[in-house]
Design a protein around this motif. Structure first.
Motif, mmCIF file in Angstrom:
data_model
loop_
_atom_site.group_PDB
_atom_site.id
_atom_site.type_symbol
_atom_site.label_atom_id
_atom_site.label_comp_id
_atom_site.label_asym_id
_atom_site.label_seq_id
_atom_site.Cartn_x
_atom_site.Cartn_y
_atom_site.Cartn_z
ATOM 1 N N LEU A 136 0.838 -1.207 0.000
ATOM 2 C CA LEU A 136 0.000 0.000 0.000
ATOM 3 C C LEU A 136 0.870 1.253 0.000
ATOM 4 C CD1 LEU A 136 -2.798 -0.920 2.600
ATOM 5 C CD2 LEU A 136 -3.105 -0.557 0.134
ATOM 6 N N TYR A 137 1.994 1.187 0.685
ATOM 7 C CA TYR A 137 2.907 2.336 0.762
ATOM 8 C C TYR A 137 3.593 2.576 -0.581
ATOM 9 C CZ TYR A 137 7.216 4.879 1.837
ATOM 10 O OH TYR A 137 8.256 5.768 1.829
ATOM 11 N N TYR A 138 4.028 1.491 -1.232
ATOM 12 C CA TYR A 138 4.816 1.629 -2.455
ATOM 13 C C TYR A 138 3.965 1.911 -3.695
ATOM 14 C CZ TYR A 138 8.725 -0.138 0.281
ATOM 15 O OH TYR A 138 9.698 -0.301 1.230
ATOM 16 N N GLU A 139 2.752 1.336 -3.753
ATOM 17 C CA GLU A 139 1.967 1.442 -4.985
ATOM 18 C C GLU A 139 0.601 2.083 -4.799
ATOM 19 O OE1 GLU A 139 2.196 -1.105 -8.047
ATOM 20 O OE2 GLU A 139 4.282 -1.599 -7.727
ATOM 21 N N GLY A 140 0.083 2.081 -3.560
ATOM 22 C CA GLY A 140 -1.253 2.622 -3.336
ATOM 23 C C GLY A 140 -1.280 4.139 -3.402
ATOM 24 N N GLU A 141 -2.418 4.692 -3.797
ATOM 25 C CA GLU A 141 -2.618 6.135 -3.789
ATOM 26 C C GLU A 141 -3.720 6.447 -2.795
ATOM 27 O OE1 GLU A 141 -3.283 7.575 -7.707
ATOM 28 O OE2 GLU A 141 -1.372 6.805 -8.482
ATOM 29 N N LEU A 142 -3.687 7.644 -2.223
ATOM 30 C CA LEU A 142 -4.688 8.020 -1.229
ATOM 31 C C LEU A 142 -6.083 7.857 -1.822
ATOM 32 C CD1 LEU A 142 -3.139 11.184 0.494
ATOM 33 C CD2 LEU A 142 -2.995 8.791 1.187
ATOM 34 N N GLY A 143 -6.976 7.305 -1.000
ATOM 35 C CA GLY A 143 -8.327 7.002 -1.473
ATOM 36 C C GLY A 143 -8.491 5.498 -1.594
ATOM 37 N N GLU A 144 -9.260 5.064 -2.568
ATOM 38 C CA GLU A 144 -9.481 3.626 -2.743
ATOM 39 C C GLU A 144 -8.187 2.947 -3.190
ATOM 40 O OE1 GLU A 144 -12.748 2.582 -5.191
ATOM 41 O OE2 GLU A 144 -14.204 3.800 -4.082
ATOM 42 N N ALA A 145 -7.846 1.870 -2.501
ATOM 43 C CA ALA A 145 -6.623 1.118 -2.813
ATOM 44 C C ALA A 145 -6.852 -0.342 -2.445
ATOM 45 C CB ALA A 145 -5.436 1.688 -2.045
ATOM 46 N N TYR A 146 -5.858 -1.170 -2.756
ATOM 47 C CA TYR A 146 -5.983 -2.592 -2.402
ATOM 48 C C TYR A 146 -4.592 -3.179 -2.203
ATOM 49 C CZ TYR A 146 -4.567 -3.710 -7.173
ATOM 50 O OH TYR A 146 -3.861 -3.806 -8.337
ATOM 51 N N TYR A 147 -4.557 -4.298 -1.519
ATOM 52 C CA TYR A 147 -3.335 -5.099 -1.436
ATOM 53 C C TYR A 147 -3.727 -6.554 -1.584
ATOM 54 C CZ TYR A 147 -4.592 -6.160 3.452
ATOM 55 O OH TYR A 147 -5.225 -6.587 4.592
ATOM 56 N N GLU A 148 -2.774 -7.365 -2.002
ATOM 57 C CA GLU A 148 -3.063 -8.775 -2.259
ATOM 58 C C GLU A 148 -2.423 -9.646 -1.201
ATOM 59 O OE1 GLU A 148 -1.770 -9.388 -6.253
ATOM 60 O OE2 GLU A 148 -3.647 -8.659 -7.121
ATOM 61 N N SER A 149 -3.242 -10.503 -0.579
ATOM 62 C CA SER A 149 -2.693 -11.488 0.354
ATOM 63 C C SER A 149 -2.421 -12.755 -0.443
ATOM 64 C CB SER A 149 -3.676 -11.751 1.495
ATOM 65 O OG SER A 149 -4.841 -12.358 0.980
ATOM 66 N N VAL A 150 -2.261 -13.878 0.230
ATOM 67 C CA VAL A 150 -1.888 -15.121 -0.452
ATOM 68 C C VAL A 150 -2.912 -15.510 -1.510
ATOM 69 C CG1 VAL A 150 -1.403 -17.572 -0.127
ATOM 70 C CG2 VAL A 150 -0.663 -15.927 1.592
ATOM 71 N N ASP A 151 -4.199 -15.396 -1.179
ATOM 72 C CA ASP A 151 -5.209 -15.907 -2.107
ATOM 73 C C ASP A 151 -6.357 -14.942 -2.395
ATOM 74 O OD1 ASP A 151 -6.229 -15.960 0.372
ATOM 75 O OD2 ASP A 151 -6.678 -18.106 0.451
ATOM 76 N N GLU A 152 -6.231 -13.672 -1.982
ATOM 77 C CA GLU A 152 -7.329 -12.748 -2.269
ATOM 78 C C GLU A 152 -6.830 -11.311 -2.350
ATOM 79 O OE1 GLU A 152 -10.268 -12.346 0.876
ATOM 80 O OE2 GLU A 152 -8.805 -13.029 2.368
ATOM 81 N N ARG A 153 -7.660 -10.480 -2.960
ATOM 82 C CA ARG A 153 -7.382 -9.045 -3.066
ATOM 83 C C ARG A 153 -8.265 -8.323 -2.050
ATOM 84 N NH1 ARG A 153 -7.245 -5.860 -8.772
ATOM 85 N NH2 ARG A 153 -5.333 -7.093 -8.923
ATOM 86 N N LEU A 154 -7.640 -7.522 -1.194
ATOM 87 C CA LEU A 154 -8.369 -6.851 -0.128
ATOM 88 C C LEU A 154 -8.427 -5.353 -0.395
ATOM 89 C CD1 LEU A 154 -6.596 -8.832 2.692
ATOM 90 C CD2 LEU A 154 -8.971 -9.108 2.049
ATOM 91 N N HIS A 155 -9.633 -4.799 -0.429
ATOM 92 C CA HIS A 155 -9.829 -3.386 -0.740
ATOM 93 C C HIS A 155 -9.891 -2.566 0.543
ATOM 94 C CE1 HIS A 155 -10.533 -3.862 -5.082
ATOM 95 N NE2 HIS A 155 -10.956 -5.073 -4.719
ATOM 96 N N VAL A 156 -9.219 -1.432 0.534
ATOM 97 C CA VAL A 156 -9.182 -0.544 1.702
ATOM 98 C C VAL A 156 -9.281 0.908 1.230
ATOM 99 C CG1 VAL A 156 -7.699 -2.135 2.998
ATOM 100 C CG2 VAL A 156 -6.651 -0.304 1.661
ATOM 101 N N GLU A 157 -9.449 1.806 2.188
ATOM 102 C CA GLU A 157 -9.348 3.234 1.896
ATOM 103 C C GLU A 157 -8.066 3.741 2.533
ATOM 104 O OE1 GLU A 157 -11.601 7.507 2.635
ATOM 105 O OE2 GLU A 157 -12.520 5.664 3.390
ATOM 106 N N LEU A 158 -7.130 4.164 1.707
ATOM 107 C CA LEU A 158 -5.836 4.631 2.201
ATOM 108 C C LEU A 158 -5.966 6.095 2.626
ATOM 109 C CD1 LEU A 158 -2.895 3.787 2.673
ATOM 110 C CD2 LEU A 158 -2.393 4.443 0.318
ATOM 111 N N LEU A 159 -5.729 6.361 3.901
ATOM 112 C CA LEU A 159 -5.960 7.687 4.475
ATOM 113 C C LEU A 159 -4.691 8.535 4.594
ATOM 114 C CD1 LEU A 159 -8.246 6.461 7.400
ATOM 115 C CD2 LEU A 159 -8.993 7.360 5.182
ATOM 116 N N LEU A 160 -3.541 7.862 4.828
ATOM 117 C CA LEU A 160 -2.314 8.626 5.084
ATOM 118 C C LEU A 160 -1.083 7.838 4.647
ATOM 119 C CD1 LEU A 160 -0.862 11.071 6.662
ATOM 120 C CD2 LEU A 160 -0.715 9.461 8.566
ATOM 121 N N LYS A 161 -0.136 8.569 4.050
ATOM 122 C CA LYS A 161 1.209 8.032 3.778
ATOM 123 C C LYS A 161 2.184 9.031 4.372
ATOM 124 C CE LYS A 161 1.039 5.534 -0.605
ATOM 125 N NZ LYS A 161 1.610 5.546 -1.960
#
Length: 759
Positions: A136-161
């Motif tokens: 999330l730090y390296y590729e995510g942008e503030l707002g809607e973002a996601y990261y991938e765990s072992v077997d799924e994509r998890l959507h989050v709202e990135l608030l601060l870097k």
């Protein structure tokens, strides 16, 4: 408290937690060391009981359990030591970034560091930069973002870097950004002084580098980057990421990491430990191939400096380092399979006990449907079986009877009370004869075990004699040159020496003749400075480790050899496998002014993009004599010694002999503070270095002085690349010192890109 004070308090609390874990681990480590020492002592004193079968088996089981406990303790101790080293690094700067995000209506805050840290309640304080969520730090942008765990994509709202620069537990700078790395923050880090070791710059990973590091799908990866683009850093961080990502099944011993020379190996040596990974030996290919051929030593290398400076291709070496002979070898081995390899007589004290003719007959009696190396294994078994009968025959030889008589006399002399019967003496004679012959035959047994009944050296020379003349002509090698090279090689082999390019082909042929056991079982292979690696070397690694993942990294603008490159042969090397290619075209090392100046020595399409880090213009010193140039240099070094006391300075000469000559011209008082490096086995120990261009490849310095850039020294097209390499070693300051007649390469430079001083 303001935001920075709150963050400083968090840093202080985190370092306290690190200190507590360090103390706890140190106590556990000391206790484990004492227990291990005691158990080792007990193990060494342990004796297997031999009375009854039951006692014997019980004691063996006890002994095994003892060993197992010791092994667990040892592994635990190694883990503790590794963790302590990581904590020691973290105690100075525990983390470098923070992310806040909302997941399923719950807001979380995470700090990123080189390793994870938990508090006494097992709450995560720091996450490892390699963890999936850290992306999330390296590729995510503030707002809607996601990261991938072992077997799924998890959507989050990135608030601060938030990015931090922390040193000795103090926040030096702190910045919030929507980008992975804020430009000002990046420039501040890049402006720091260089050192004798490459920095762990995990805090400055760019998006393009992040894709390289976190790619866990590609089997074959090619990273092409210009000077200062962070390609080596990305490669090493990729090593650390892969070890972390596959930590449940991948050991560091299953990773092979190649670098061009020992000087460069030392330069990058602290990066992986600073990323929390240890135990990965970085080695040169030369060292590696020497281990594969224990019976031969590698001939002293051709002058690498000369090759770098001339750019000339060695046509003979080009033939041997390319893939043409590797392909020819496949045809050759198929052709000789029916007849078999070239065998040698097996001799005992000069007597032939197994002739090569007999060995050939037994080979030809093996299953003709099998490939040659499998037929040789069956032959080996046959030879082992023949040893029994040969030893029986040997026991009837006169030398055995003489030795037995002598031994029997010794037995009775040493023990005059020994019970004598004719039957006992006969049994004793038989036993002694058997021992004597078995000992004598150990040599033959070892030869069979190591497949030394095949004359591999003669076979390799024979293979080279079968190379089609048309192939050699197409590569520009005359028949006369090829024949003479074979004579030279024969002499080298007589003296148990072999050139490196021949060593690769020799081993590939040996592997086709009989099974070869390689101790290290590599699953991942990384090659830095791939421009110095030949296609034949890659073919060898690929044949030894066909399932291994391979990552190659390099800059073709800094190519040492004029020979074939991996890049040009990649489709032939991996015809059935997709190759993932990355290009890093932005330089983070040098200031914009230095990069713009260096770009003039490249063609238009090879030119380098740069960061917006500004500095002063490079300086061109024109003088009337070498002594005047030296006087200016010595004065300048003296005048700037205070402001540049933490900088690493390199005076780079074109030739090693120029380095030596310059060092000898320095005042004696400067010898204590100046290090002359003319050998790749040297280490960088001082702030001021004198080093030749070919050894400076891949290294970086705060400021660089290019020595003696005069007309008769820098004039060819290859010299442009040499000058480009010298200039791009500089991070902050570059000075070109030219002679009475400046190089013609400097004649057409843009005068707006350089500050010219006439002495």
């Amino acid at each position: 408290m303001n935001e920075k004070q709150i963050e400083q308090q968090h840093v202080t609390e985190t370092i306290s937690l690190i200190n507590i874990e360090q103390q706890l681990l140190s106590k556990q480590k000391n206790k484990a060391s004492q227990e291990m020492e005691q158990q080792s002592k007990e193990t060494s004193e342990y004796r297997i009981r031999t009375g009854t079968n039951e006692a014997f088996y019980e004691s063996v089981v006890e002994y095994r359990q003892h060993e197992q406990e010791l092994l667990i303790k040892y592994n635990s101790l190694a883990t503790q030591e590794k963790r302590l080293k990581t904590l020691a690094t973290m105690s100075d700067s525990p983390y470098f970034a923070r992310i806040d995000f909302k997941e399923e209506a719950e807001t979380e805050t995470l700090y990123l560091g080189i390793a994870s840290l938990r508090d006494k309640h097992e709450e995560t304080i720091i996450i490892d930069w390699r963890a999936p969520i850290a992306n999330l730090y390296y590729e995510g942008e503030l707002g809607e973002a996601y990261y991938e765990s072992v077997d799924e994509r998890l959507h989050v709202e990135l608030l601060l870097k938030r990015q931090f620069k922390i040193k000795n537990g103090k926040i030096l700078s702190m910045v919030d950004t929507s980008e992975a790395i804020n430009d000002d923050f990046l420039l501040e880090i890049l402006d720091e002084a260089s050192s004798s070791r490459m920095k762990n710059i995990v805090a400055t990973i760019q998006k393009a580098q992040n894709q390289i590091i976190r790619d866990s799908q590609s089997k074959i990866m090619l990273i092409e980057g210009i000077a200062g683009s962070g390609k080596t850093s990305a490669l090493l961080q990729r090593v650390a990421f892969i070890l972390y990502h596959n930590r449940k099944w991948l050991d560091s011993e299953q990773v092979l990491l190649f670098s061009p020379n020992h000087l460069f190996t030392d330069y990058i040596s602290t990066v992986l430990p600073s990323l929390g990974e240890t135990g990965i030996p970085t080695q040169t290919f030369r060292n590696y191939i020497e281990q594969l051929l224990p019976g031969l030593s590698l001939k002293e290398e051709v002058n690498r400096e000369e090759l770098f400076l001339s750019g000339d291709e060695n046509k003979l070496e080009r033939v041997k380092s390319g893939l043409d002979l590797v392909k020819q070898m496949n045809h050759y081995t198929k052709k000789i399979t029916e007849f078999g390899p070239l065998f040698r007589d097996l001799k005992l004290d000069g007597r032939v006990i197994l002739s090569k003719e007999k060995i050939r007959n037994w080979y030809q009696a093996t299953n003709v449907q099998l490939p040659m190396h499998q037929r040789v294994v069956l032959l080996q078994t046959k030879l082992y079986n023949k040893l029994g009968g040969l030893q029986n025959d040997e026991r009837r030889q006169p030398w055995v009877k003489e030795m037995v008589d002598s031994k029997i006399e010794e037995v009775y002399e040493n023990d005059p009370n020994l019970d004598y019967t004719e039957e006992k003496e006969k049994s004793l004679r038989k036993k002694i004869a058997k021992q004597l012959v078995e000992k004598k035959f150990k040599k033959i047994e070892r030869l069979i075990q190591r497949y030394r009944f095949i004359n591999t050296q003669k076979q390799y020379l024979h293979f080279l004699q079968t190379i089609p003349q048309t192939l050699l002509v197409n590569k520009g090698v005359s028949n006369n040159r090829w024949t003479n090279s074979l004579k030279e090689l024969r002499q080298h082999l007589i003296h148990k020496e072999i050139p490196q390019e021949d060593a690769v082909l020799f081993f590939l042929l040996m592997k086709k003749l009989h099974p070869v056991d390689v101790a290290q079982k590599a699953r991942y292979i990384f090659v830095d400075e791939m421009q110095d690696f030949s296609p034949a070397q890659v073919a060898l690694l690929h044949q030894l480790y066909p399932k291994a993942n391979l990552t190659f990294c390099g800059d073709l603008n800094q190519k040492v050899f004029g020979n074939e490159t991996i890049v040009a042969s990649i489709d032939q090397l991996f015809p059935q496998q997709p190759v993932t290619r990355f290009q890093l075209t932005t330089s983070y090392r040098s200031t914009k002014e230095i990069t713009d100046f260096a770009n003039q020595f490249l063609s238009q399409d090879e030119r380098v993009q740069t960061t917006t880090r500004d500095g002063k213009l490079p300086t061109l010193i024109n003088s009337q004599s070498t002594s005047a140039t030296l006087d200016w240099l010595l004065t300048y070094l003296e005048d700037t010694k205070d402001e540049a006391q933490y900088w690493r300075t390199a005076i780079i000469c074109k030739h090693a002999k120029d380095c030596q000559a310059l060092y000898e011209q320095l005042p004696e008082t400067m010898h204590r503070s100046t290090q002359l490096i003319v050998d790749e086995d040297d280490f960088m120990k001082r702030q001021l270095l004198i080093i030749p261009a070919y050894l400076a490849k891949g290294l970086e310095f705060d400021r660089v002085f290019a020595w003696d850039v005069k007309a008769d020294n820098f004039s060819t097209v290859q010299d442009k690349l040499v000058l480009y390499t010298i200039c791009t070693r500089a991070m902050h300051e570059l000075t070109i010192l030219s002679g009475v007649k400046p190089s013609l390469l400097l004649e057409n430079i843009d005068k707006d890109l350089v500050n010219i001083i006439q002495l």
